[in-house]
Structure formats: C-alpha cells, structure tokens
Scaffold this motif. Structure first.
Motif, PDB file in Angstrom:
ATOM      1  N   ILE A  88      23.791 -14.846  -0.777  1.00 43.43           N
ATOM      2  CA  ILE A  88      23.166 -15.215  -2.074  1.00 43.43           C
ATOM      3  C   ILE A  88      23.642 -15.201  -3.700  1.00 43.43           C
ATOM      4  CG2 ILE A  88      20.733 -15.091  -2.642  1.00 43.43           C
ATOM      5  CD1 ILE A  88      19.640 -13.918  -0.188  1.00 43.43           C
ATOM      6  N   GLY A  89      23.801 -15.875  -3.774  1.00 46.98           N
ATOM      7  CA  GLY A  89      24.185 -16.352  -5.141  1.00 46.98           C
ATOM      8  C   GLY A  89      25.526 -16.428  -5.860  1.00 46.98           C
ATOM      9  N   LYS A  90      26.100 -16.374  -4.732  1.00 46.32           N
ATOM     10  CA  LYS A  90      27.746 -16.136  -4.760  1.00 46.32           C
ATOM     11  C   LYS A  90      28.361 -17.388  -3.923  1.00 46.32           C
ATOM     12  CE  LYS A  90      27.195 -11.866  -3.541  1.00 46.32           C
ATOM     13  NZ  LYS A  90      27.707 -10.186  -2.403  1.00 46.32           N
ATOM     14  N   LYS A  91      30.058 -16.968  -4.618  1.00 43.92           N
ATOM     15  CA  LYS A  91      30.826 -18.592  -3.656  1.00 43.92           C
ATOM     16  C   LYS A  91      31.226 -17.601  -2.574  1.00 43.92           C
ATOM     17  CE  LYS A  91      33.656 -21.632  -5.641  1.00 43.92           C
ATOM     18  NZ  LYS A  91      33.760 -22.948  -5.972  1.00 43.92           N
ATOM     19  N   ASN A  92      30.837 -18.264  -1.698  1.00 43.79           N
ATOM     20  CA  ASN A  92      31.952 -17.658  -0.209  1.00 43.79           C
ATOM     21  C   ASN A  92      32.082 -18.961   0.794  1.00 43.79           C
ATOM     22  OD1 ASN A  92      32.657 -15.460   1.203  1.00 43.79           O
ATOM     23  ND2 ASN A  92      31.591 -14.252   0.449  1.00 43.79           N
ATOM     24  N   PHE A 146       8.942 -25.943   2.141  1.00 44.48           N
ATOM     25  CA  PHE A 146      10.500 -25.528   3.112  1.00 44.48           C
ATOM     26  C   PHE A 146      10.402 -24.138   3.471  1.00 44.48           C
ATOM     27  CE2 PHE A 146      12.860 -29.155   2.421  1.00 44.48           C
ATOM     28  CZ  PHE A 146      12.484 -29.836   1.068  1.00 44.48           C
ATOM     29  N   PHE A 147      10.887 -23.963   4.326  1.00 46.62           N
ATOM     30  CA  PHE A 147      10.934 -22.791   5.366  1.00 46.62           C
ATOM     31  C   PHE A 147      12.090 -21.849   5.288  1.00 46.62           C
ATOM     32  CE2 PHE A 147       8.014 -26.155   7.413  1.00 46.62           C
ATOM     33  CZ  PHE A 147       6.685 -25.419   7.165  1.00 46.62           C
ATOM     34  N   ILE A 148      11.870 -20.389   5.122  1.00 40.85           N
ATOM     35  CA  ILE A 148      12.843 -19.986   5.176  1.00 40.85           C
ATOM     36  C   ILE A 148      13.696 -18.981   6.788  1.00 40.85           C
ATOM     37  CG2 ILE A 148      13.956 -18.084   3.888  1.00 40.85           C
ATOM     38  CD1 ILE A 148      13.754 -20.476   2.330  1.00 40.85           C
ATOM     39  N   GLY A 149      14.709 -18.794   7.202  1.00 37.80           N
ATOM     40  CA  GLY A 149      14.230 -17.868   7.838  1.00 37.80           C
ATOM     41  C   GLY A 149      15.847 -17.487   7.981  1.00 37.80           C
ATOM     42  N   SER A 150      16.331 -16.425   9.096  1.00 31.06           N
ATOM     43  CA  SER A 150      17.499 -15.289   8.165  1.00 31.06           C
ATOM     44  C   SER A 150      18.550 -15.961   9.476  1.00 31.06           C
ATOM     45  CB  SER A 150      17.257 -14.391   8.587  1.00 31.06           C
ATOM     46  OG  SER A 150      18.043 -12.972   8.487  1.00 31.06           O
ATOM     47  N   HIS A 151      19.182 -16.374   8.418  1.00 34.92           N
ATOM     48  CA  HIS A 151      20.713 -15.647   9.585  1.00 34.92           C
ATOM     49  C   HIS A 151      21.665 -14.433   9.464  1.00 34.92           C
ATOM     50  CE1 HIS A 151      23.476 -18.446  11.265  1.00 34.92           C
ATOM     51  NE2 HIS A 151      24.122 -19.136  10.552  1.00 34.92           N
ATOM     52  N   GLY A 152      20.906 -13.762   9.327  1.00 37.11           N
ATOM     53  CA  GLY A 152      22.153 -12.433   9.367  1.00 37.11           C
ATOM     54  C   GLY A 152      22.357 -12.073   8.033  1.00 37.11           C
ATOM     55  N   ILE A 153      23.002 -10.816   6.573  1.00 39.58           N
ATOM     56  CA  ILE A 153      23.739 -10.539   5.931  1.00 39.58           C
ATOM     57  C   ILE A 153      24.379 -11.640   6.099  1.00 39.58           C
ATOM     58  CG2 ILE A 153      23.878  -8.715   4.485  1.00 39.58           C
ATOM     59  CD1 ILE A 153      22.528  -6.826   6.041  1.00 39.58           C
ATOM     60  N   GLY A 156      21.359  -3.642  11.718  1.00 40.98           N
ATOM     61  CA  GLY A 156      20.771  -3.147  10.304  1.00 40.98           C
ATOM     62  C   GLY A 156      21.153  -5.171   9.761  1.00 40.98           C
ATOM     63  N   GLU A 157      21.943  -6.160  10.492  1.00 40.93           N
ATOM     64  CA  GLU A 157      21.963  -6.888   9.792  1.00 40.93           C
ATOM     65  C   GLU A 157      20.590  -8.185  10.524  1.00 40.93           C
ATOM     66  OE1 GLU A 157      24.544  -9.980   9.339  1.00 40.93           O
ATOM     67  OE2 GLU A 157      25.864  -8.059   8.311  1.00 40.93           O
ATOM     68  N   LEU A 158      20.192  -7.542  11.585  1.00 37.45           N
ATOM     69  CA  LEU A 158      18.710  -8.291  11.284  1.00 37.45           C
ATOM     70  C   LEU A 158      17.220  -8.106  11.028  1.00 37.45           C
ATOM     71  CD1 LEU A 158      19.023  -8.127  16.088  1.00 37.45           C
ATOM     72  CD2 LEU A 158      19.497 -10.266  14.044  1.00 37.45           C
ATOM     73  N   ILE A 159      17.729  -6.611  10.513  1.00 36.95           N
ATOM     74  CA  ILE A 159      16.079  -6.038   9.827  1.00 36.95           C
ATOM     75  C   ILE A 159      16.682  -6.227   8.080  1.00 36.95           C
ATOM     76  CG2 ILE A 159      15.208  -3.661   9.181  1.00 36.95           C
ATOM     77  CD1 ILE A 159      15.528  -3.206  12.238  1.00 36.95           C
ATOM     78  N   ALA A 160      17.931  -5.632   7.205  1.00 39.78           N
ATOM     79  CA  ALA A 160      17.982  -5.483   6.453  1.00 39.78           C
ATOM     80  C   ALA A 160      18.019  -7.495   5.591  1.00 39.78           C
ATOM     81  CB  ALA A 160      19.362  -5.252   5.505  1.00 39.78           C
ATOM     82  N   SER A 161      18.464  -8.703   6.631  1.00 41.01           N
ATOM     83  CA  SER A 161      18.654  -9.735   5.804  1.00 41.01           C
ATOM     84  C   SER A 161      16.486 -10.255   6.094  1.00 41.01           C
ATOM     85  CB  SER A 161      19.108 -10.698   7.136  1.00 41.01           C
ATOM     86  OG  SER A 161      18.853 -10.443   8.387  1.00 41.01           O
ATOM     87  N   LYS A 162      15.931  -9.502   7.416  1.00 40.23           N
ATOM     88  CA  LYS A 162      14.467 -10.523   7.030  1.00 40.23           C
ATOM     89  C   LYS A 162      14.225  -9.643   6.043  1.00 40.23           C
ATOM     90  CE  LYS A 162      10.752  -9.704  10.187  1.00 40.23           C
ATOM     91  NZ  LYS A 162       9.852  -9.817   9.872  1.00 40.23           N
ATOM     92  N   ALA A 163      14.435  -8.207   5.153  1.00 43.52           N
ATOM     93  CA  ALA A 163      13.830  -7.633   4.763  1.00 43.52           C
ATOM     94  C   ALA A 163      13.770  -8.325   3.393  1.00 43.52           C
ATOM     95  CB  ALA A 163      14.001  -6.119   4.478  1.00 43.52           C
ATOM     96  N   TYR A 164      15.080  -8.370   3.089  1.00 46.35           N
ATOM     97  CA  TYR A 164      15.725  -9.708   1.673  1.00 46.35           C
ATOM     98  C   TYR A 164      15.225 -10.489   1.717  1.00 46.35           C
ATOM     99  CZ  TYR A 164      19.501  -9.994  -1.650  1.00 46.35           C
ATOM    100  OH  TYR A 164      20.147 -10.226  -2.846  1.00 46.35           O
ATOM    101  N   LEU A 165      14.941 -11.089   2.464  1.00 42.99           N
ATOM    102  CA  LEU A 165      14.380 -12.817   2.187  1.00 42.99           C
ATOM    103  C   LEU A 165      12.627 -13.010   2.252  1.00 42.99           C
ATOM    104  CD1 LEU A 165      16.560 -14.718   5.262  1.00 42.99           C
ATOM    105  CD2 LEU A 165      16.954 -15.007   2.660  1.00 42.99           C
ATOM    106  N   GLU A 166      12.384 -11.594   2.300  1.00 39.82           N
ATOM    107  CA  GLU A 166      11.002 -11.439   2.642  1.00 39.82           C
ATOM    108  C   GLU A 166      10.184 -11.007   0.851  1.00 39.82           C
ATOM    109  OE1 GLU A 166       9.869  -8.690   5.886  1.00 39.82           O
ATOM    110  OE2 GLU A 166      10.154 -10.538   7.033  1.00 39.82           O
ATOM    111  N   ASN A 167      11.715 -11.118   0.553  1.00 34.42           N
ATOM    112  CA  ASN A 167      11.537  -9.855  -0.822  1.00 34.42           C
ATOM    113  C   ASN A 167      11.607 -11.445  -1.992  1.00 34.42           C
ATOM    114  OD1 ASN A 167      10.200  -7.731  -2.538  1.00 34.42           O
ATOM    115  ND2 ASN A 167      13.662  -8.341  -3.057  1.00 34.42           N
ATOM    116  N   ILE A 168      12.504 -11.767  -1.533  1.00 32.64           N
ATOM    117  CA  ILE A 168      12.802 -13.292  -2.478  1.00 32.64           C
ATOM    118  C   ILE A 168      11.067 -13.999  -2.239  1.00 32.64           C
ATOM    119  CG2 ILE A 168      13.564 -15.660  -3.039  1.00 32.64           C
ATOM    120  CD1 ILE A 168      16.365 -13.954  -1.703  1.00 32.64           C
TER     121      ILE A 168
END
Ligand SMILES: [Zn+2]
Length: 233
Positions: A100-104, A131-138, A153-165
């Motif tokens: 998020i917010g990066k160039k990659n 629009f709907f937001i889903g997770s695609h890992g970290i 960790g990939e599953l839980i942290a990405s979910k929490a991060y997106l939910e925070n947004i």
C-alpha cells in the motif's frame, strides 16, 4: 443460474519493458467490456450475496456479476474506478497490504517493471463509494510454500491492516498466485475470513465451497468476442 466472477490485474496501457503484458487491460478495452456487460443486462453484486447464493438462496438480481481486481494497483483507482462508476458498477479489490502506497513489482519474480500501488486515501474513497476491499496477503507470497506461522501472519495481519483503513470487517480473501491447498484453506478460515477466491477457471454454482470460489481471468489479449464467450460459456 451461475455467477461469473471476473478477475483483472492492471487497467492501463502496457509498460514498454513489462514481461507480463497480458496483465494489462487497457482503459479502452475495459470501457468497452463494461458497456457490453451493461447492454447484456448484467448488474454487479455485493460479494456477500455469493455466500447466500451458494447456500441455495435466491438472488434479487437476474444477471449477477462480480468484478474483482488482484494485487491493488493504483491504476485500479486512476483508470478502472471512474469507468466502473460511470457504468453504475462496483468491484472488489484484493489488496496485498504490504504494498500500500508503494512502488513495487509483484506479479512474478521475473517481472522487473514496478507499479504504483493504491494508497490509503484511494482505498478509503473507493470503499466509501460502495466498492469492496478484500485481502491478498501482505507480501504476495505463495502461501502453500510458507512455514505455518508465517502463513498465518500473512492472513491475520493483512486483514487487520485493511480493516483499520476502512473501519469494516474484511471477510474475503484471494490466494496470491492462486496458490492454495487444504492447509491454506483451513488457515484462511481460522483467520476469520468467510470466503476465498482462487484462479481456477469457472463460475460460482450452488453448493460450491466458499473457500474455493472460481473466477474467470480477463487479460489484455482478450478481444471483445473472447471476453463475452468466457462469460456466457
Ligand atoms: Zn496477485
């Protein structure tokens, strides 16, 4: 009835040095595809309706479709979002939270061309507009190759991060590289998701496993005839 779920990556003109040019669908192609869907009477649905559909409940919409994007490229906001809005459609974007917010570059280790990814404000704006937001890992890893703890960790942290947004629960996941197995599916469920999309080709049918939902890949090589053939077939 079956529900087609389309998946795209980039809505943009292919970058000159890009290895995977098929991941780019041009804004012009995209606009034409949506116009055709509209002409045929398709309406985009809330992904939650897919869950009630697979359990056997009737949908209110006669010709439902779900449009999804994987990875979370900024061109989804810059190019796809205005075209979708003007067609009266919504979509679901599966975001790799670490970008998020990066160039990659994530599409493959062999892809060297970097892309801008959605930033938090762009995600918020699309979410506020239905629009709907889903997770695609970290980190867009092959989940089936990770050690158990790292995968969770990939599953839980990405979910929490997106939910925070967005301030709302993230219930849907899409497997990076389409890579999953029974172990990954179980972990996605245990992490609190209610459903997950694969890259297995096909439409959603009554009785489908909610952690093994099929989609139809749309790439830059599809002309309008291949496009409609894929959806109607
Ligand atoms: Zn991906």
């Amino acid at each position: 009835m079956k529900i087609p779920v389309l998946y795209y990556h980039k809505i943009d003109y292919p970058k000159k040095d890009a290895v995977f040019k098929g991941l780019y669908v041009t804004p012009r192609q995209f606009k034409r595809q949506l116009a055709l869907l509209k002409f045929l009477g398709y309406e985009t649905i809330n992904p939650k309706e897919i869950l009630s559909f697979i359990k056997g409940h009737k949908l209110s919409v006669k010709k439902p479709i779900l449009i999804t994007f994987d990875d979370g490229y900024e061109n989804n906001y810059l190019n796809a979002y205005p075209i979708l809005k003007s067609a009266g459609f919504t979509s679901m974007i599966f975001i790799s939270s670490g970008f998020i917010g990066k160039k990659n570059a994530v599409s493959d280790e062999r892809e060297r061309v970097k892309e801008n990814f959605l930033n938090k404000n762009e995600i918020k704006e699309m979410f506020k507009n239905g629009f709907f937001i889903g997770s695609h890992g970290i980190n867009h890893f092959y989940l089936d190759r990770l050690e158990e703890g790292v995968m969770i960790g990939e599953l839980i942290a990405s979910k929490a991060y997106l939910e925070n947004i967005t301030g709302f629960a993230v219930e849907f996941f899409s497997y990076p590289f389409g890579a999953y197995n029974a172990n990954v599916m179980r972990a996605v469920k245990n992490a609190g998701y209610t459903a997950a999309f694969t890259t297995v080709n096909g439409k959603i049918e009554v009785g489908d496993n909610s952690f093994e939902l099929k989609r139809i890949s749309i790439n830059g090589y599809n002309n309008i005839f291949n496009f409609i053939f894929k959806i109607l077939l």
